[in-house]
Write an enzyme that holds these catalytic residues in place. Structure first.
Site, short mmCIF file in Angstrom:
data_model
loop_
_atom_site.label_atom_id
_atom_site.label_comp_id
_atom_site.label_asym_id
_atom_site.label_seq_id
_atom_site.Cartn_x
_atom_site.Cartn_y
_atom_site.Cartn_z
N CYS A 279 -0.02 -1.51 15.90
CA CYS A 279 0.06 -1.24 14.46
C CYS A 279 -0.56 -2.39 13.66
O CYS A 279 -0.24 -3.55 13.88
CB CYS A 279 1.51 -1.05 14.04
SG CYS A 279 1.72 -0.73 12.28
N GLU B 159 0.83 -1.20 0.00
CA GLU B 159 0.00 0.00 0.00
C GLU B 159 0.86 1.25 0.00
O GLU B 159 1.92 1.29 0.62
CB GLU B 159 -0.94 0.01 1.21
CG GLU B 159 -2.08 -1.00 1.03
CD GLU B 159 -3.09 -0.99 2.17
OE1 GLU B 159 -4.28 -1.15 1.88
OE2 GLU B 159 -2.69 -0.82 3.33
N CYS C 241 5.16 -6.58 7.61
CA CYS C 241 6.28 -6.14 8.45
C CYS C 241 6.63 -7.29 9.40
O CYS C 241 5.74 -7.90 9.98
CB CYS C 241 5.89 -4.90 9.26
SG CYS C 241 7.24 -4.21 10.23
N CYS D 284 4.78 -4.60 16.50
CA CYS D 284 4.35 -3.53 17.41
C CYS D 284 2.85 -3.69 17.67
O CYS D 284 2.06 -3.87 16.74
CB CYS D 284 4.66 -2.17 16.81
SG CYS D 284 6.41 -1.97 16.40
N CYS E 229 3.55 8.56 1.12
CA CYS E 229 3.95 7.63 2.17
C CYS E 229 4.21 6.29 1.49
O CYS E 229 3.30 5.67 0.93
CB CYS E 229 2.84 7.53 3.22
SG CYS E 229 3.26 6.41 4.56
N CYS F 288 -1.62 6.56 9.63
CA CYS F 288 -0.49 5.87 10.25
C CYS F 288 -0.97 4.62 10.97
O CYS F 288 -1.89 4.67 11.78
CB CYS F 288 0.19 6.76 11.29
SG CYS F 288 0.68 8.36 10.68
N1 SAH Z 1 8.47 0.66 10.73
C1 SAH Z 1 8.77 2.07 10.68
C2 SAH Z 1 8.06 2.76 9.54
C3 SAH Z 1 6.56 2.86 9.71
S1 SAH Z 1 6.18 4.49 10.16
C4 SAH Z 1 8.43 2.71 12.00
O1 SAH Z 1 7.74 2.08 12.79
O2 SAH Z 1 8.88 3.81 12.27
C5 SAH Z 1 4.55 4.35 10.75
C6 SAH Z 1 4.37 5.19 11.98
O3 SAH Z 1 3.00 5.08 12.43
C7 SAH Z 1 5.22 4.70 13.12
O4 SAH Z 1 5.67 5.76 13.89
C8 SAH Z 1 4.22 3.86 13.90
O5 SAH Z 1 4.62 3.67 15.21
C9 SAH Z 1 2.98 4.69 13.79
N2 SAH Z 1 1.75 3.93 14.04
C10 SAH Z 1 1.57 2.61 14.01
N3 SAH Z 1 0.30 2.27 14.29
C11 SAH Z 1 -0.34 3.44 14.52
C12 SAH Z 1 -1.68 3.77 14.83
N4 SAH Z 1 -2.59 2.82 14.93
N5 SAH Z 1 -2.01 5.06 14.97
C13 SAH Z 1 -1.06 6.04 14.82
N6 SAH Z 1 0.21 5.78 14.50
C14 SAH Z 1 0.59 4.51 14.36
#
Ligand code: SAH
Length: 327
Positions: A111, A83, A104, A108, A97, A320
């Site tokens: 996410c 995506e 992944c 986390c 983006c 995000c």
């Molecule tokens: N793997 C890398 C790149 C992805 S960036 C990283 O984690 O930095 C995506 C961003 O969105 C990250 O900062 C992640 O922590 C954040 N994120 C993940 N799930 C989210 C959610 N449900 N709501 C808001 N931000 C989220």
């Protein structure tokens, strides 16, 4: 486009190698077909049409959010979902983006991408083809590697893509790489001298909570990750952006803001970006506006620079943490 295949095909046809550059320039400027590439002989265009697909990705679906955000669900040649999202802002900025992996491997807990199946790293061309997909319709000036995947686990392809993106209008200085804190990648990025922005997904200022949210913290603990970021700042003089997703009752208390302020030194090395939590099917609830405001004020009272991220594309699950190739 598979640029190696393009070069090999041109060599096979007996065409001079500069033809590859011509094709690339057309693509980078948004060409959507070989027909448009008028400085190529028409016979050659017809042959390329048959032998080299314009993109390594095919579009499966596209969704448009109320705020103008566009999400594309694309598929690799071997069938994996990817995506990519285009965010269009009122001030005219257009930011992409980009995903660096299909799925992944990290898990986390907040996410959505971490809950889908991890397939593989994307190639340089698969990363650039996400950008070209949107470039065919819009001028673009910014990019963030904040889509699916952990960019630092696929850094060679990411940096190779960064060499190509300026031709599309996206300079390295307007590009950011976000990481969970994968230290070997941070160190390699610093050593590379490529002037892209480093962003760190921090989300908690102490190890036990951070490990609970992001298992990768057991491997690369907070203090070491922050040290790598300080070294990045020292080498580049570019502020590291700290991403902090606001989870109600989990990481949004006043003491936690103060703890965050304590670990972010020197001040000039860091800037915090508070992220309103976007719903996924996890158990977390996002902090409310007021809680985010108080957290922000507490950080600012300690001299920390803070912004709150604008939420984009939530209604199409393009925000995000929502990329999971399902909806
Ligand atoms: N793997 C890398 C790149 C992805 S960036 C990283 O984690 O930095 C995506 C961003 O969105 C990250 O900062 C992640 O922590 C954040 N994120 C993940 N799930 C989210 C959610 N449900 N709501 C808001 N931000 C989220």
């Amino acid at each position: 486009m598979d640029l190696d295949l393009l070069k090999a095909t041109l060599a096979d046809i007996g065409e001079p190698s500069y033809r590859a550059g011509q094709v690339w320039e057309w693509l980078a400027r948004g060409a959507a077909s070989y027909v448009e590439m008028t400085n190529l002989p028409s016979g050659l265009r017809a042959q390329l049409e048959e032998r080299v697909a314009l993109s390594t990705l095919t579009l499966e679906r596209e969704a448009l959010a109320h705020d103008g955000t566009v999400k594309a669900l694309l598929r690799t040649g071997d069938g994996h979902p990817v995506e990519a999202v285009l965010m269009r802002y009122r001030d005219g900025r257009r930011s992409l983006c980009l995903s660096t992996q299909s799925g992944c491997p990290l898990t986390c807990s907040f996410c959505a991408t971490g809950r889908m199946r991890f397939a593989r790293n994307l190639t340089r061309d698969e990363i650039v083809d996400q950008a070209l997909h949107f470039r065919r319709r819009w001028a673009i000036d910014h990019a963030v590697f904040m889509g699916m995947g952990e960019p630092m686990m696929n850094l060679d392809a990411v940096l190779a893509a960064c060499e190509l993106l300026p031709a599309l209008g996206i300079t390295n200085r307007r590009t950011a790489i976000s990481t969970v804190g994968w230290i070997p990648g941070i160190e390699r990025l610093t050593a590379s001298g490529v002037p892209v922005r480093l962003a760190l997904s921090l989300h908690a200022a102490e190890d036990s909570l951070r490990s609970q949210l992001m298992a990768v913290n057991d491997r690369y603990p907070l203090a070491d990750v922050l040290e790598a970021c300080r070294a990045h700042y020292a080498a580049t003089r570019r502020t590291v952006f700290i991403e902090y997703v606001m989870l109600a009752g989990v990481n949004d208390r006043h003491e936690q803001a103060l703890a965050l302020a304590r670990v972010l030194s020197p001040r000039e090395a860091f800037k915090v970006n508070l992220i309103p939590y976007n719903p996924t099917d996890s158990l977390y609830v996002g902090s409310g506006r007021e809680a985010i405001g108080s957290f922000r004020a507490a950080l600012e009272s300690r001299g920390v620079r803070v912004t709150v991220r604008l939420t984009r594309g939530r209604d199409i699950a393009a925000a995000c943490g929502q990329l999971a190739a399902a909806g």
